[in-house]
Design a protein around this motif. Structure first.
Motif, short mmCIF file in Angstrom:
data_model
loop_
_atom_site.label_atom_id
_atom_site.label_comp_id
_atom_site.label_asym_id
_atom_site.label_seq_id
_atom_site.Cartn_x
_atom_site.Cartn_y
_atom_site.Cartn_z
N ASN A 42 0.81 -1.22 0.00
CA ASN A 42 0.00 0.00 0.00
C ASN A 42 0.84 1.27 0.00
OD1 ASN A 42 -2.39 -1.51 0.12
ND2 ASN A 42 -2.23 -1.68 2.35
N GLY A 43 2.17 1.13 -0.03
CA GLY A 43 3.04 2.29 -0.03
C GLY A 43 3.41 2.80 1.34
N ASN A 44 2.95 2.15 2.40
CA ASN A 44 3.30 2.57 3.76
C ASN A 44 4.74 2.17 4.08
OD1 ASN A 44 0.64 3.49 4.24
ND2 ASN A 44 0.00 1.38 4.65
N GLU A 45 5.46 3.07 4.72
CA GLU A 45 6.85 2.83 5.09
C GLU A 45 6.94 2.35 6.54
OE1 GLU A 45 9.02 6.40 4.37
OE2 GLU A 45 9.17 6.06 2.21
N TRP A 46 7.55 1.18 6.71
CA TRP A 46 7.81 0.62 8.04
C TRP A 46 9.30 0.81 8.32
CZ3 TRP A 46 3.82 -1.85 10.82
CH2 TRP A 46 2.61 -1.95 10.14
N ALA A 47 9.58 1.63 9.34
CA ALA A 47 10.96 2.04 9.60
C ALA A 47 11.79 0.89 10.17
CB ALA A 47 10.99 3.23 10.55
N ASP A 48 13.09 0.97 9.91
CA ASP A 48 14.06 0.12 10.63
C ASP A 48 14.12 0.61 12.07
OD1 ASP A 48 15.14 -1.91 9.01
OD2 ASP A 48 16.24 -0.42 7.85
N ILE A 49 13.91 -0.27 13.06
CA ILE A 49 13.95 0.12 14.47
C ILE A 49 15.04 -0.68 15.16
CG2 ILE A 49 12.68 0.27 16.64
CD1 ILE A 49 10.12 0.46 15.07
N THR A 50 15.99 0.01 15.77
CA THR A 50 17.05 -0.62 16.54
C THR A 50 16.99 -0.13 17.98
OG1 THR A 50 18.59 1.09 15.80
CG2 THR A 50 18.58 -0.99 14.57
N GLU A 51 17.57 -0.90 18.88
CA GLU A 51 17.47 -0.60 20.31
C GLU A 51 18.77 -0.97 21.01
OE1 GLU A 51 13.88 -1.67 23.09
OE2 GLU A 51 15.28 -3.35 23.11
N ARG A 52 19.08 -0.21 22.03
CA ARG A 52 20.18 -0.57 22.92
C ARG A 52 19.77 -0.31 24.36
NH1 ARG A 52 24.98 4.03 22.32
NH2 ARG A 52 23.74 5.85 22.93
N LYS A 53 20.40 -1.03 25.28
CA LYS A 53 20.01 -0.96 26.68
C LYS A 53 21.23 -0.81 27.57
CE LYS A 53 15.97 -3.99 26.10
NZ LYS A 53 15.30 -5.23 26.57
N ARG A 54 20.98 -0.39 28.79
CA ARG A 54 21.99 -0.40 29.86
C ARG A 54 21.29 -0.73 31.16
NH1 ARG A 54 23.60 6.07 29.99
NH2 ARG A 54 21.48 6.91 30.11
N GLU A 55 22.06 -1.19 32.14
CA GLU A 55 21.49 -1.66 33.38
C GLU A 55 21.91 -0.79 34.56
OE1 GLU A 55 22.76 -5.65 33.83
OE2 GLU A 55 21.43 -6.45 32.26
N VAL A 56 21.10 -0.86 35.61
CA VAL A 56 21.41 -0.12 36.85
C VAL A 56 22.43 -0.92 37.65
CG1 VAL A 56 20.49 0.74 39.01
CG2 VAL A 56 19.16 0.98 36.92
N LEU A 57 23.53 -0.29 37.98
CA LEU A 57 24.53 -0.93 38.84
C LEU A 57 24.29 -0.59 40.30
CD1 LEU A 57 27.75 -0.30 36.72
CD2 LEU A 57 26.28 -2.32 36.76
N ARG A 58 23.82 0.64 40.55
CA ARG A 58 23.52 1.04 41.93
C ARG A 58 22.52 2.18 41.89
NH1 ARG A 58 28.48 2.06 45.74
NH2 ARG A 58 28.76 3.88 44.42
N LEU A 59 21.51 2.08 42.73
CA LEU A 59 20.48 3.12 42.80
C LEU A 59 21.02 4.37 43.50
CD1 LEU A 59 17.40 0.96 43.79
CD2 LEU A 59 17.82 2.00 41.57
N HIS A 60 20.38 5.50 43.21
CA HIS A 60 20.80 6.74 43.85
C HIS A 60 20.31 6.77 45.30
CE1 HIS A 60 16.65 8.02 43.30
NE2 HIS A 60 16.90 9.04 44.09
N GLU A 61 20.99 7.54 46.13
CA GLU A 61 20.64 7.67 47.54
C GLU A 61 20.71 9.13 47.94
OE1 GLU A 61 23.43 5.20 49.45
OE2 GLU A 61 22.62 3.32 48.69
N GLY A 62 19.92 9.45 48.97
CA GLY A 62 19.94 10.83 49.47
C GLY A 62 19.56 11.81 48.37
N GLN A 63 20.38 12.84 48.24
CA GLN A 63 20.16 13.88 47.24
C GLN A 63 20.94 13.61 45.95
OE1 GLN A 63 17.89 16.30 47.79
NE2 GLN A 63 17.51 15.28 49.75
N GLY A 64 21.42 12.39 45.77
CA GLY A 64 22.15 12.05 44.56
C GLY A 64 21.29 12.08 43.31
N LYS A 65 21.95 12.05 42.16
CA LYS A 65 21.24 12.10 40.89
C LYS A 65 20.49 10.78 40.66
CE LYS A 65 24.52 15.23 38.61
NZ LYS A 65 25.47 15.37 37.46
N SER A 66 19.26 10.90 40.19
CA SER A 66 18.48 9.71 39.90
C SER A 66 18.99 9.05 38.63
CB SER A 66 17.00 10.07 39.74
OG SER A 66 16.83 11.03 38.72
N CYS A 67 18.51 7.84 38.37
CA CYS A 67 19.01 7.06 37.24
C CYS A 67 18.52 7.66 35.92
CB CYS A 67 18.54 5.61 37.34
SG CYS A 67 19.23 4.74 38.76
#
Length: 508
Positions: A340-365
């Motif tokens: 029908n002429g509709n374009e289905w895009a190429d979709i790629t993905e990358r991930k990363r994991e949490v090594l340690r959660l933030h505490e106190g006033q530290g920066k969130s993930c």
């Protein structure tokens, strides 16, 4: 009520109001005495065997205390539960368009069953991805997806660290009695974790009788004032380590060592990391009535130690969230251009994991998943994928799935998504950009048909039998017989089918 007409009307109206009020109150009492009960939902009923259907259940009114069935008008009509609800039964040709959709595991939470362990949960639903040649994402009953295999588990056990109860400081001294009230406070040293009870109240107030002299108005020329600064940064409560010779290690003075709950100096994961308790300070300055800074002991003499605000408190040392490096880009969807002429895009993905959660006033993930889409130089979908069909099944009856002896039925076939080059099988969703071939069609099987003949015709004339009338060369001709034969016939009106009864004799 009196005997005059006006008084009579007022009296009757008042009596009607009291009657209505009594009925309303009685009705409320009755409704509280009875409630609705239901049975479990029944099986999904579909007249045609598969597709959209309905479920039913019994609903009745009963007494709350005894559970005995009562008349339905005694229960509140607006609270009546539903008796029917829509449902769906997948047909045979839907099999390639069913899938278990599984969500991400949630955090490990305390379990009601096992105090020592925890439970992780995730959503598991049965999804129909295509219906009537239209791409959908319809949630249907889990029973439909059991043809794909066992339902993926939605809960599983997990291990939680030991429960950390709330740790508080001691109560401060009561403040001076001002305005006939006193109060005292305490602070949180360690916040509760992993299912522990929340911290109790941190302040208390009580009434008092003897007004303290230190509560006089600060406008007095002999009173002092306090200037309180903001709380400083949360720092470790112990000094940095020393070298063997006793000298300070300069590199480590600005980087205090923190214990993270593991004897090797690092936590196994962010669930086992221990929060670090430190100390905050703030400056409290004593000012005379003119605003000039004076020795803090003057404010102590006016207010006492209990009258000074807290200058040190426990705190949680700030730790920023730590994450791993990004993984390699992986292909989630290969793009193409559908018919029908509709374009289905190429979709790629990358991930990363949490090594340690933030505490106190530290920066969130930060975000943990990145995706990118590309629509450049897309090939035709028909050049990448194609549908392959199986042979049609025998003609069967819908629902019963038995072979049709005669009459109409349905035929089914399977379709498989494959690579255009090589024919390697792929998941059905890879071919979602291509219109799928039909997987069901009508069929017809001829019913057995017996032979049908007409009525006998009238008997023909009496004729000599051929054997008696044959000429003989041995002697004189034989005399004509005294008895002959007659013949009658009938015709075929309906010819028999292959499996029908054959025709009887057509002449006698």
């Amino acid at each position: 009520c009196g005997l005059r007409a006006m008084e009579g009307l007022i009296c009757r109206a008042f009596l009607l109001f009291l009657t209505a009020l009594g009925y309303s109150q009685g009705r409320t009492v009755v409704e509280k005495k009875y409630h609705w009960l239901t049975e479990d939902w029944g099986n999904c009923y579909v007249p045609q065997g598969c597709g959209d259907g309905t479920r039913e259940r019994s609903v009745w009114c009963a007494e709350r205390q005894t559970g005995k069935t009562a008349l339905e008008y005694l229960c509140k009509v607006s609270d009546q539960p539903l008796r029917t609800k829509p449902c769906f039964v997948a047909c045979r040709h839907h099999k390639d368009h069913l899938e278990w959709r599984v969500g991400e595991w949630g955090p490990c939470l305390t379990s009601d069953n096992d105090v020592a362990g925890g439970v992780m949960e995730r959503n598991v639903t049965c999804i129909l991805t295509s219906h009537d040649h239209v791409l959908v994402s319809m949630v249907i009953d889990d029973d439909n997806c059991l043809v794909l295999g066992k339902r993926p588990e939605s809960t599983r056990d997990c291990v939680l660290p030991s429960r950390q109860e709330c740790v508080l400081t001691e109560w401060s001294s009561w403040t001076p009695c001002c305005d006939l009230t006193q109060h005292r406070t305490r602070s949180v040293l360690v916040a509760p974790h992993y299912g522990a009870q929340p911290c109790p109240q941190l302040s208390e107030w009580r009434s008092c009788d003897d007004e303290d002299p230190s509560c006089e108005s600060p406008s007095s020329s002999t009173s002092t004032r306090l200037r309180v600064e903001k709380w400083g940064e949360c720092r470790p409560s112990w000094p940095p380590p020393k070298s063997q010779g006793g000298a300070d290690v300069e590199e480590e003075e600005d980087q205090p060592r923190l214990w993270d709950g593991d004897f090797q100096g690092h936590a196994d994961n962010y669930y086992k990391h221990w929060p670090q308790v430190g100390t905050q300070h703030r400056t409290v300055t004593c000012l005379d009535p003119t605003g000039i800074q004076v020795d803090i002991r003057e404010c102590l003499s006016d207010r006492g130690e209990a009258g000074l605000p807290m200058r040190e408190r426990a705190c949680i040392i700030s730790q920023d969230c730590a994450v791993s490096e990004w993984s390699e880009w992986s292909v989630i969807q290969e793009g193409c251009i559908d018919p029908n002429g509709n374009e289905w895009a190429d979709i790629t993905e990358r991930k990363r994991e949490v090594l340690r959660l933030h505490e106190g006033q530290g920066k969130s993930c930060p975000h943990l998943i990145e995706t990118k889409e590309t629509k450049a130089n897309l090939p035709l979908c028909s050049h990448k994928y194609r549908w392959v069909t199986s042979k049609w099944s025998p003609c069967t009856l819908p629902g019963e799935m038995g072979l049709v002896v005669c009459g109409g039925g349905l035929q089914f076939r399977n379709i498989t998504c494959v690579k255009a080059e090589g024919g390697q099988p792929l998941p059905p969703k890879q071919c979602q950009t291509l219109p799928p071939p039909p997987t069901v069609q009508r069929c017809e099987e001829a019913c057995p048909r017996d032979c049908e003949v007409s009525q006998w015709a009238a008997w023909g004339p009496c004729k000599p039998h051929p054997d008696t009338c044959s000429a003989s060369n041995d002697g004189p001709p034989r005399p004509l017989p005294r008895r002959g034969i007659r013949i009658r016939t009938r015709t075929v009106q309906v010819a028999p089918s292959a499996k029908g009864l054959g025709c009887p004799s057509l002449a006698e």
